[in-house]
Design a protein around this motif. Structure first.
Motif, PDB file in Angstrom:
ATOM      1  N   SER A 124      16.618 112.139  41.892  1.00  0.00           N
ATOM      2  CA  SER A 124      15.556 111.223  41.881  1.00  0.00           C
ATOM      3  C   SER A 124      16.048 109.693  41.262  1.00  0.00           C
ATOM      4  CB  SER A 124      14.545 111.784  40.550  1.00  0.00           C
ATOM      5  OG  SER A 124      15.124 111.808  39.492  1.00  0.00           O
ATOM      6  N   ALA A 125      15.186 108.652  41.270  1.00  0.00           N
ATOM      7  CA  ALA A 125      15.333 107.534  40.481  1.00  0.00           C
ATOM      8  C   ALA A 125      15.429 107.882  39.101  1.00  0.00           C
ATOM      9  CB  ALA A 125      14.302 106.603  40.943  1.00  0.00           C
ATOM     10  N   GLU A 126      16.072 107.079  38.338  1.00  0.00           N
ATOM     11  CA  GLU A 126      16.009 107.129  36.833  1.00  0.00           C
ATOM     12  C   GLU A 126      14.763 107.117  36.114  1.00  0.00           C
ATOM     13  OE1 GLU A 126      19.334 105.675  34.826  1.00  0.00           O
ATOM     14  OE2 GLU A 126      20.892 105.966  36.341  1.00  0.00           O
ATOM     15  N   VAL A 127      14.230 107.619  35.130  1.00  0.00           N
ATOM     16  CA  VAL A 127      13.085 107.471  34.662  1.00  0.00           C
ATOM     17  C   VAL A 127      13.472 106.886  33.169  1.00  0.00           C
ATOM     18  CG1 VAL A 127      11.125 108.387  33.499  1.00  0.00           C
ATOM     19  CG2 VAL A 127      11.827 109.129  35.610  1.00  0.00           C
TER      20      VAL A 127
ATOM     21  N   HIS B  87      12.963 103.037  35.942  1.00  0.00           N
ATOM     22  CA  HIS B  87      14.293 102.225  35.223  1.00  0.00           C
ATOM     23  C   HIS B  87      14.180 100.788  35.790  1.00  0.00           C
ATOM     24  CE1 HIS B  87      18.359 101.112  35.102  1.00  0.00           C
ATOM     25  NE2 HIS B  87      18.574 101.947  33.998  1.00  0.00           N
ATOM     26  N   PRO B  88      14.708  99.905  35.241  1.00  0.00           N
ATOM     27  CA  PRO B  88      14.607  98.451  35.635  1.00  0.00           C
ATOM     28  C   PRO B  88      14.951  98.279  37.002  1.00  0.00           C
ATOM     29  CG  PRO B  88      15.045  98.410  33.237  1.00  0.00           C
ATOM     30  CD  PRO B  88      15.263  99.957  33.833  1.00  0.00           C
ATOM     31  N   ASP B  89      16.235  98.916  37.595  1.00  0.00           N
ATOM     32  CA  ASP B  89      16.838  98.900  38.681  1.00  0.00           C
ATOM     33  C   ASP B  89      16.156  99.358  39.896  1.00  0.00           C
ATOM     34  OD1 ASP B  89      19.136  97.971  37.324  1.00  0.00           O
ATOM     35  OD2 ASP B  89      20.302  99.735  37.359  1.00  0.00           O
ATOM     36  N   THR B  90      15.149 100.275  39.648  1.00  0.00           N
ATOM     37  CA  THR B  90      14.213 100.774  40.489  1.00  0.00           C
ATOM     38  C   THR B  90      12.784 100.662  39.982  1.00  0.00           C
ATOM     39  OG1 THR B  90      14.638 102.999  39.739  1.00  0.00           O
ATOM     40  CG2 THR B  90      15.822 102.226  41.692  1.00  0.00           C
ATOM     41  N   PRO B  91      12.289  99.361  39.987  1.00  0.00           N
ATOM     42  CA  PRO B  91      10.960  99.545  39.059  1.00  0.00           C
ATOM     43  C   PRO B  91       9.828  99.769  39.904  1.00  0.00           C
ATOM     44  CG  PRO B  91      11.653  97.120  40.073  1.00  0.00           C
ATOM     45  CD  PRO B  91      12.835  98.330  40.209  1.00  0.00           C
ATOM     46  N   HIS B  92       9.873 100.121  41.305  1.00  0.00           N
ATOM     47  CA  HIS B  92       8.771 100.598  41.750  1.00  0.00           C
ATOM     48  C   HIS B  92       8.631 102.084  42.091  1.00  0.00           C
ATOM     49  CE1 HIS B  92       7.373  96.521  42.492  1.00  0.00           C
ATOM     50  NE2 HIS B  92       8.545  96.169  43.070  1.00  0.00           N
ATOM     51  N   ASP B  93       9.724 102.732  41.667  1.00  0.00           N
ATOM     52  CA  ASP B  93       9.790 104.213  41.867  1.00  0.00           C
ATOM     53  C   ASP B  93       9.209 104.710  40.439  1.00  0.00           C
ATOM     54  OD1 ASP B  93      10.922 104.370  44.202  1.00  0.00           O
ATOM     55  OD2 ASP B  93      13.076 104.001  43.253  1.00  0.00           O
TER      56      ASP B  93
ATOM     57  N   ASP C  13      17.268 107.466  29.183  1.00  0.00           N
ATOM     58  CA  ASP C  13      17.054 107.382  30.774  1.00  0.00           C
ATOM     59  C   ASP C  13      17.505 108.911  31.313  1.00  0.00           C
ATOM     60  OD1 ASP C  13      16.681 104.654  30.419  1.00  0.00           O
ATOM     61  OD2 ASP C  13      18.657 104.090  31.122  1.00  0.00           O
ATOM     62  N   LEU C  14      16.572 109.124  32.125  1.00  0.00           N
ATOM     63  CA  LEU C  14      16.531 110.568  32.751  1.00  0.00           C
ATOM     64  C   LEU C  14      16.671 110.906  34.235  1.00  0.00           C
ATOM     65  CD1 LEU C  14      13.618 111.856  30.643  1.00  0.00           C
ATOM     66  CD2 LEU C  14      15.837 111.605  29.787  1.00  0.00           C
TER      67      LEU C  14
ATOM     68  N   ARG D 142      13.098  95.799  30.242  1.00  0.00           N
ATOM     69  CA  ARG D 142      11.868  96.220  30.748  1.00  0.00           C
ATOM     70  C   ARG D 142      11.633  96.165  32.236  1.00  0.00           C
ATOM     71  NH1 ARG D 142       7.524  93.064  31.931  1.00  0.00           N
ATOM     72  NH2 ARG D 142       8.256  91.350  30.963  1.00  0.00           N
ATOM     73  N   PRO D 143      11.330  96.868  32.923  1.00  0.00           N
ATOM     74  CA  PRO D 143      11.101  96.901  34.361  1.00  0.00           C
ATOM     75  C   PRO D 143       9.866  95.968  34.529  1.00  0.00           C
ATOM     76  CG  PRO D 143      10.520  99.279  33.635  1.00  0.00           C
ATOM     77  CD  PRO D 143      11.117  98.573  32.608  1.00  0.00           C
TER      78      PRO D 143
END
Length: 282
Positions: free
Chosen positions: A192-195, A210-216, A242-243, A264-265
């Motif tokens: 999964s993407a990070e939460v 996560h800020p790297d994947t803000p739309h996930d 981060d999970l 902040r995402p």
């Protein structure tokens, strides 16, 4: 009071990256003051960095990452102005550097070993502690995951020269920002993407991407019962955790960070961060 970095070109105004949170804080009735991040980073201008901060009160910093020593200096010069920072220098370091938070969370995060230098002999000792197999290398505060193949992922710790090549590249890329020593983390496959979860005084106040994947966006229902007592054990006022979901369906902790310097995402409204800080401290 919310402290944010000033704009390098317009030092009396908040840096563009943090201006939305500064505005949200003002609308919520907070006092907002700017600090000179560049002066803090130089190490010899801390007093000048806080010159525009009003005297007295309690402050929360929301800004660019600071080394633990720089943050300690910030808290010291603020104290001289009668300002108490909600997160002490010791608490900041405990959240900011992996060797500080890892012991309390070792059971829910990839197995790790670290050095306190950049020496190869120390690196090899940490490598042998983990044993053969794939791993990820970083320093005490940050990885170079965007340089995954050359400066983060080690295919086999048993290949000492190949492992050292990756570690050396990490050291080169981090340059003056390299902190503490190497950290080796046993590789786990995540699906999964990070939460990013946000915690105030041991209570989760916000869950988002996560800020790297803000739309996930994270799952609608995320059970944090396994993590709550462990974050509480850290006894820290404001942190992020981060999970990620491991291939076997188990949620794992990837990283802990001090909430003041956790990004902040873009898909989380700035007011949500301010509201979480207010609500979490109530």
């Amino acid at each position: 009071m919310l402290l944010v970095p000033g704009d390098p070109l317009r030092p009396r105004r908040p840096d563009e990256h943090f201006a939305p949170e500064a505005q949200a804080a003002r609308e919520a009735g907070w006092v907002v003051a700017v600090v000179d991040h560049d002066a803090l980073e130089r190490g010899d201008g801390a007093e000048r960095a806080v010159a525009s901060v009003p005297s007295g009160g309690t402050a929360i910093y929301r800004g660019w990452m600071l080394g633990s020593g720089r943050y300690a200096r910030l808290t010291h010069v603020l104290a001289q102005r009668g300002v108490t920072v909600r997160t002490t220098a010791e608490q900041y370091r405990r959240a900011h550097e992996l060797p500080e938070w890892y012991p309390a969370l070792a059971g829910v995060t990839p197995r790790s070993a670290w050095t306190t230098s950049a020496d190869r002999a120390d690196f090899d000792q940490a490598r042998l502690t983990l044993g053969a197999g794939p791993a990820v290398v970083r320093d005490h505060v940050k990885s170079m995951k965007h340089y995954w193949d050359e400066a983060a992922f080690i295919a086999d710790l048993g290949d000492r020269d190949a492992a050292w090549k990756v570690a050396s590249r990490l050291r080169q890329l981090r340059d003056d920002d390299f902190v503490g020593g190497f950290v080796l983390r046993e590789f786990e496959s995540f699906t999964s993407a990070e939460v990013r979860t946000w915690w105030v005084d041991g209570r989760c106040v916000l869950i988002g991407p996560h800020p790297d994947t803000p739309h996930d966006q994270p799952p609608g229902e995320l059970d944090l019962g396994w993590l709550r007592p462990l974050i509480g054990e850290l006894d820290l006022p404001f942190v992020t955790a981060d999970l990620a979901l491991r291939a076997d369906g188990v949620w794992r902790l990837v990283e802990v960070g001090d909430g003041q310097v956790s990004d902040r995402p873009i898909t989380i409204e700035p007011a949500a961060i301010i509201a979480a800080l207010v609500g979490g401290s109530g």
